[in-house]
Design a protein around this motif. Structure first.
Motif, PDB file in Angstrom:
ATOM      1  N   ASP B 347       0.385   2.404   4.129  1.00  0.00           N
ATOM      2  CA  ASP B 347       0.785   1.144   3.486  1.00  0.00           C
ATOM      3  C   ASP B 347       2.279   1.158   3.167  1.00  0.00           C
ATOM      4  O   ASP B 347       2.954   0.133   3.296  1.00  0.00           O
ATOM      5  CB  ASP B 347      -0.033   0.923   2.219  1.00  0.00           C
ATOM      6  N   THR B 350       4.213   0.335   6.369  1.00  0.00           N
ATOM      7  CA  THR B 350       4.067  -1.067   6.777  1.00  0.00           C
ATOM      8  C   THR B 350       4.958  -1.958   5.923  1.00  0.00           C
ATOM      9  O   THR B 350       5.637  -2.861   6.436  1.00  0.00           O
ATOM     10  CB  THR B 350       2.600  -1.528   6.642  1.00  0.00           C
ATOM     11  N   ILE B 351       4.997  -1.686   4.626  1.00  0.00           N
ATOM     12  CA  ILE B 351       5.784  -2.544   3.732  1.00  0.00           C
ATOM     13  C   ILE B 351       7.285  -2.334   3.951  1.00  0.00           C
ATOM     14  O   ILE B 351       8.037  -3.305   4.068  1.00  0.00           O
ATOM     15  CB  ILE B 351       5.372  -2.308   2.265  1.00  0.00           C
ATOM     16  N   GLN B 354       8.732  -4.075   6.949  1.00  0.00           N
ATOM     17  CA  GLN B 354       9.040  -5.493   6.789  1.00  0.00           C
ATOM     18  C   GLN B 354      10.428  -5.689   6.189  1.00  0.00           C
ATOM     19  O   GLN B 354      10.988  -6.788   6.236  1.00  0.00           O
ATOM     20  CB  GLN B 354       7.989  -6.180   5.905  1.00  0.00           C
ATOM     21  N   GLU B 355      10.982  -4.620   5.617  1.00  0.00           N
ATOM     22  CA  GLU B 355      12.350  -4.671   5.085  1.00  0.00           C
ATOM     23  C   GLU B 355      13.349  -4.123   6.101  1.00  0.00           C
ATOM     24  O   GLU B 355      14.511  -3.891   5.784  1.00  0.00           O
ATOM     25  CB  GLU B 355      12.426  -3.863   3.781  1.00  0.00           C
ATOM     26  N   LYS B 401       9.723  -2.432  -3.301  1.00  0.00           N
ATOM     27  CA  LYS B 401       8.775  -3.459  -2.825  1.00  0.00           C
ATOM     28  C   LYS B 401       7.350  -2.910  -2.811  1.00  0.00           C
ATOM     29  O   LYS B 401       6.390  -3.600  -3.137  1.00  0.00           O
ATOM     30  CB  LYS B 401       9.143  -3.912  -1.404  1.00  0.00           C
ATOM     31  N   GLU B 404       6.082  -2.991  -6.152  1.00  0.00           N
ATOM     32  CA  GLU B 404       5.752  -4.369  -6.560  1.00  0.00           C
ATOM     33  C   GLU B 404       4.400  -4.792  -5.995  1.00  0.00           C
ATOM     34  O   GLU B 404       3.556  -5.317  -6.711  1.00  0.00           O
ATOM     35  CB  GLU B 404       6.821  -5.346  -6.057  1.00  0.00           C
ATOM     36  N   VAL B 405       4.211  -4.571  -4.690  1.00  0.00           N
ATOM     37  CA  VAL B 405       2.969  -5.006  -4.044  1.00  0.00           C
ATOM     38  C   VAL B 405       1.769  -4.287  -4.656  1.00  0.00           C
ATOM     39  O   VAL B 405       0.724  -4.885  -4.898  1.00  0.00           O
ATOM     40  CB  VAL B 405       3.020  -4.757  -2.517  1.00  0.00           C
ATOM     41  N   PHE B 406       1.941  -2.996  -4.932  1.00  0.00           N
ATOM     42  CA  PHE B 406       0.813  -2.210  -5.442  1.00  0.00           C
ATOM     43  C   PHE B 406       0.879  -2.021  -6.958  1.00  0.00           C
ATOM     44  O   PHE B 406       0.352  -1.058  -7.487  1.00  0.00           O
ATOM     45  CB  PHE B 406       0.754  -0.859  -4.741  1.00  0.00           C
ATOM     46  N   ALA B 407       1.536  -2.944  -7.635  1.00  0.00           N
ATOM     47  CA  ALA B 407       1.663  -2.842  -9.109  1.00  0.00           C
ATOM     48  C   ALA B 407       0.282  -2.899  -9.762  1.00  0.00           C
ATOM     49  O   ALA B 407      -0.602  -3.589  -9.292  1.00  0.00           O
ATOM     50  CB  ALA B 407       2.529  -3.963  -9.627  1.00  0.00           C
TER      51      ALA B 407
END
Lengths: 150, 407
Positions: B347, B350-351, B354-355, B401, B404-407
């Protein structure tokens, strides 16, 4: 749409954090250990099939990424009460959806809430993550013991 | 250290100007493969468009010139790793084939039932599986030297594995996951004292530090061209000449024979004996250009700059909450493997992809090592001399990021 919306949707993140049916089923007649050698993900599926081929209980254990865990978790909540034959049909549709061969918006399907995984089709390296639990399920139904994603 | 003009170097690499999903490419997967400078791209294009012919066969001038350029590349590689003789350089398709060649030919001649081969827990599958297979085939025993939690080989434990039955030690010079640089010179001395030969896997060291195979005193040294800014499909196996000279061929066919009759074939001297078939001609000449390019910059300059990057990256990543660096040996190359409490390595990559950040998540072809650390996978940022501190900042920002996504 951003990847956060497409791939890591709230429902998926929630199932990753709080996986449903994350347990073994004792005395089970059906189980299978699934393995994705590419990333090391391991998903074990346990099945209790009642007379009439109805899936009475289904659960999973294992370790993996958010996509593979959430897919397994959502799958277990979706399958209870369905027959093994229905499960195989949905597997087929799910597989087509993540490969981009079935568009839930325009084509008939039985995927219900599982359409949340359609964003996976934009991330080819993650397709196997989403389908590992399903491959393992089919293996458990067929009682073959273990399966490896190639 | 003299000023290292990384922006000038970046201009040599066209891929580094690419965009990924509309964002500047931040390429941090150099342990997997590296990009090529114009010097390599242009050399291959020039050769293919003006000078191409097959090598070691033709009696016409075009072929003679191509052969000469091909053999010049061999001499460049010889000098680059400080081998004493150009005949000690065998061209292969990559480090994997180099090690398979050594395992096959050395194994056929020297390994029998009950013999022992020693590897370490940090080997890439390419320097593990061929030995495991060889041991299975010959009834030999594979011994695995353990490492510490920080990722260092435990020399005392390694020493205990050496004995009269030890025929070969296969060890990486630099771990592709941990970055650990092993004391290969000391290892060779210990192995030789026990009467064993040593193969050093140089896939991750050759592109990043000055290599002196004579100083190390290894018997074999394997590496890939595509990890050192050269073409894919090229690799090298160095072997001491007197050892190569007694080994049987690996692949057989054309171009490796002395004489063939219906009854019997006699084989060429090294390196020809181990180079059956038409080689990757243009690519090997491209590899020669990569060696020239690296030599021009200076391997010591490269090592010093990459060490600076590693220190900076270690500092920056250590500040990310819940991030754990795996591999903290004092002597290491610019590789940063890590896990995060918040997210699985798959994960994470993948994140950050995207950056615009290319890093690898997985077991890095080192499953015994993953088992050692009790993790299924790690995320890995592997740096090269064309990377910058700004790019490490991009990685850190992308990791925010993930949080953030997995907060």
């Amino acid at each position: 749409m951003s990847y956060q919306n497409e791939l890591y949707q709230q429902v998926i993140l929630d199932h990753n954090k709080n996986p449903r049916n994350f347990r073994e089923i004792g005395e089970t007649a059906h189980s299978c250990n699934g393995h994705n050698p590419l990333c090391g993900d391991k998903i074990n599926i346990y099945l209790k099939i009642a007379p009439g081929d109805v899936i009475e209980d289904v659960s999973f254990t294992g370790s993996g990424c958010a996509i593979s865990k959430a897919s397994a978790s959502l799958m277990t909540t979706f399958l209870k009460g369905k027959t093994a034959a229905e499960a195989k049909l949905v597997f087929d549709e799910f597989h087509k959806m993540v490969l981009g061969d079935l568009d839930p918006a325009t084509q008939e399907h039985h995927l219900g809430k599982l359409t949340i995984f359609q964003g996976v089709r934009e991330f080819s390296s993650r397709i196997k993550c989403a389908s590992l639990a399903w491959h393992t399920l089919i293996c458990a139904i067929d009682k073959t013991g273990e399966t490896t994603m190639e | 250290m003299a000023h290292f003009d990384v922006e000038k170097i970046r201009a040599d690499f066209p891929m580094l100007a690419a965009l990924e999903g509309g964002k500047p490419l931040v390429y941090l997967d150099n342990a997997a493969t590296t990009h090529k400078p114009w010097a390599v791209i242009d050399r291959i294009r020039d050769f293919d468009s003006k000078e191409y012919a097959t090598v070691r066969r033709g009696s016409y001038r075009l072929g003679e010139r191509a052969t000469d350029m091909f053999e010049q590349a061999r001499k460049k590689v010889q000098k680059f790793i400080n081998a004493s003789d150009h005949r000690e350089i065998i061209f292969t398709s990559g480090a994997t084939q180099s090690i398979n060649l050594a395992a096959y030919s050395f194994g056929k001649k020297f390994i029998g039932a009950g013999d022992e081969i020693v590897v370490t827990q940090m080997e890439h599958h390419a320097n593990f599986v061929p030995w495991q297979l060889l041991c299975q085939e010959k009834g030999a025993v594979l011994r695995v030297a353990p490492i510490t939690d920080s990722g260092e080989l435990i020399i005392e434990e390694f020493a205990k594995l050496l004995g009269p039955k030890t025929k070969l030690v296969a060890v990486t010079m630099c771990s592709n996951v941990l970055g650990t640089v092993n004391p290969v010179k000391e290892i060779c001395k210990m192995a030789h004292d026990a009467g064993a030969k040593v193969l050093v896997d140089g896939a991750q060291s050759t592109p990043h530090m000055a290599i002196d195979v004579r100083g190390i005193d290894c018997d074999f040294y394997a590496f890939s061209g595509h990890k050192m800014y050269g073409p894919s499909g090229t690799g090298v196996l160095y072997g001491k000449y007197e050892l190569l000279d007694v080994l049987p061929p690996y692949v057989s066919g054309g171009d490796m024979i002395n004489a063939v009759s219906l009854e019997k074939t006699t084989f060429s001297k090294p390196p020809g004996r181990f180079e059956a078939g038409t080689p990757a001609i243009s690519q090997v000449i491209g590899l020669g250009a990569a060696v020239d390019y690296l030599t021009g910059i200076g391997m010591d300059n490269i090592a010093a700059y990459e060490h600076e990057l590693l220190e900076y990256g270690t500092k920056i990543l250590s500040k990310v909450p819940g991030l754990h660096i795996i591999g903290t040996a004092p002597h290491k190359g610019a590789i940063l493997s890590f896990t995060m409490d918040a997210a699985h390595p798959h994960d994470i990559v993948t994140i950050i992809d995207q950056e615009g950040v290319c890093a690898r998540g997985g077991h890095h072809c080192a499953q015994p090592l993953m088992t050692r650390y009790g993790v299924p996978a790690t995320a890995r940022a592997s740096l090269a001399f064309y990377n910058t501190k700004r790019e490490i900042d991009c990685l850190a920002k992308a990791l925010q990021k993930v949080l953030e996504v997995f907060a």
